[in-house]
Design a protein around this motif. Structure first.
Motif, short mmCIF file in Angstrom:
data_model
loop_
_atom_site.label_atom_id
_atom_site.label_comp_id
_atom_site.label_asym_id
_atom_site.label_seq_id
_atom_site.Cartn_x
_atom_site.Cartn_y
_atom_site.Cartn_z
N ARG A 30 0.59 -1.15 0.30
CA ARG A 30 0.21 0.11 -0.01
C ARG A 30 1.02 1.26 0.28
NH1 ARG A 30 -4.28 -1.92 -2.49
NH2 ARG A 30 -6.58 -1.86 -1.01
N GLY A 31 2.12 0.99 0.41
CA GLY A 31 2.73 2.39 0.36
C GLY A 31 2.77 2.94 1.10
N ALA A 32 2.58 1.95 2.26
CA ALA A 32 2.34 2.70 3.72
C ALA A 32 4.26 2.97 4.62
CB ALA A 32 1.53 2.30 5.21
N PRO A 33 3.91 3.43 5.85
CA PRO A 33 5.09 3.94 6.74
C PRO A 33 5.68 2.86 7.67
CG PRO A 33 3.87 5.20 7.38
CD PRO A 33 3.40 4.44 6.18
N GLY A 34 6.39 1.75 8.00
CA GLY A 34 5.85 1.26 8.79
C GLY A 34 5.33 1.12 9.87
N GLN A 35 5.94 -0.12 11.14
CA GLN A 35 4.45 -0.27 12.21
C GLN A 35 5.25 1.04 12.89
OE1 GLN A 35 6.39 -3.63 12.89
NE2 GLN A 35 5.31 -3.82 14.52
N PHE A 36 6.04 1.52 13.10
CA PHE A 36 6.96 1.84 14.75
C PHE A 36 6.61 3.52 14.03
CE2 PHE A 36 8.53 -2.08 15.69
CZ PHE A 36 7.23 -2.33 16.40
N LEU A 37 7.04 4.34 15.39
CA LEU A 37 6.75 6.22 14.94
C LEU A 37 8.71 6.44 14.90
CD1 LEU A 37 4.20 7.70 17.42
CD2 LEU A 37 3.79 7.61 14.88
#
Length: 276
Positions: free
Chosen positions: A269-276
């Motif tokens: 989906r082109g989303a960032p990783g799970q952690f900030l």
């Protein structure tokens, strides 16, 4: 070289989460221990919600995509390992609605009148993740409600993020999130009935104990299932491990290579990783 305090807290928090998982503790205890190790968000420090209203829920008929999934599962998955439960009844779905306190969309009823989930937490039909039976979805939702109560009702005890920004509540948990799958470690694919203004009611999201950044995977349950069916029909799957290869779940994505569908879904989906 000295590591900065944020990195140290994350590493300590990861160790605590692992210990909680091994010990079988509820998400409440694990989350509260993790928060005690790192900086918490004060009660008054709330994320800024964009102006406007979310798009309305879609009214979907998901029978065609369920038929596609039926056909693919019958052709590819060993029937002695991948076993879906019999359909749920309207009465069972009614009881579930009473527990969560709101009506589920027509597509949700169709899904559960197709099958009331499955009971195997490793041979799941969503790339190794199990579709939760209603009873387990209820139990997991209640566990998250207890977690929220443990924070005094504060949905933002730690910093969180959202993707796309402004589409989903960057909360640790929102009571109007309903678990659809579980990874066995407090992570879920679920339905979001409290979207932020740039989202849509009923959208499908990633949330959970290790999902700092909540991600929208699809605008609706039907859209999510259509996406999964398309991935499967295109050949983007693996069902066996190579000699000497150690995997958590044999049913997994081929591209991007991933042992956990959450990770692969984010990348697709082109989303960032799970952690900030």
């Amino acid at each position: 070289m000295n590591m900065d305090q944020t990195r140290r807290n994350l590493l300590i928090g990861g160790s605590v989460l692992g210990a909680c998982l091994i010990g079988g503790l509820l998400p409440t205890a694990c989350a509260m221990r993790q928060i005690a190790m790192g900086p918490a968000r004060p009660m008054g420090s709330l994320p800024k919600r964009p102006a406007g209203e979310a798009k309305p829920m879609l009214d979907e008929d998901i029978a065609p995509v369920l038929a596609r999934l039926d056909a693919w599962y019958a052709a590819h998955l060993p029937r002695d390992r991948y076993i879906l439960n019999p359909p749920a009844t309207d009465a069972q779905i009614d009881i579930f609605e009473q527990v969560v306190g709101f009506r589920m969309p027509r597509s949700y009823r169709q899904l559960y009148k197709w099958h009331d989930g499955e009971n195997d937490d490793r041979s799941g039909h969503i790339y190794g993740l199990p579709l939760l039976p209603l009873k387990q979805a209820e139990a997991d939702w209640k566990a998250w409600i207890r977690t929220l109560a443990g924070f005094g009702g504060n949905r933002y005890p730690v910093p969180g993020g959202a993707w796309p920004e402004g589409a989903v509540d960057p909360a640790y948990f929102n009571p109007r999130w309903v678990p659809l799958t579980s990874d066995g470690s407090g992570g879920h694919i679920g339905l979001d009935f409290a979207p932020w203004p740039r989202g849509r009611a009923g959208q499908v999201i990633l949330f959970g104990r290790d999902e700092d950044v909540k991600v929208v995977l699809a605008e609706s349950l039907g859209g999510f299932l259509d996406w999964v069916a398309g991935l499967l029909e295109s050949g983007n799957f693996r069902l066996k491990a190579a000699s000497g290869e150690v995997v958590l779940r044999q049913f997994r994505l081929k591209e991007p290579p991933s042992d956990h569908f959450h990770e692969g879904a984010r990348k697709l989906r082109g989303a960032p990783g799970q952690f900030l």
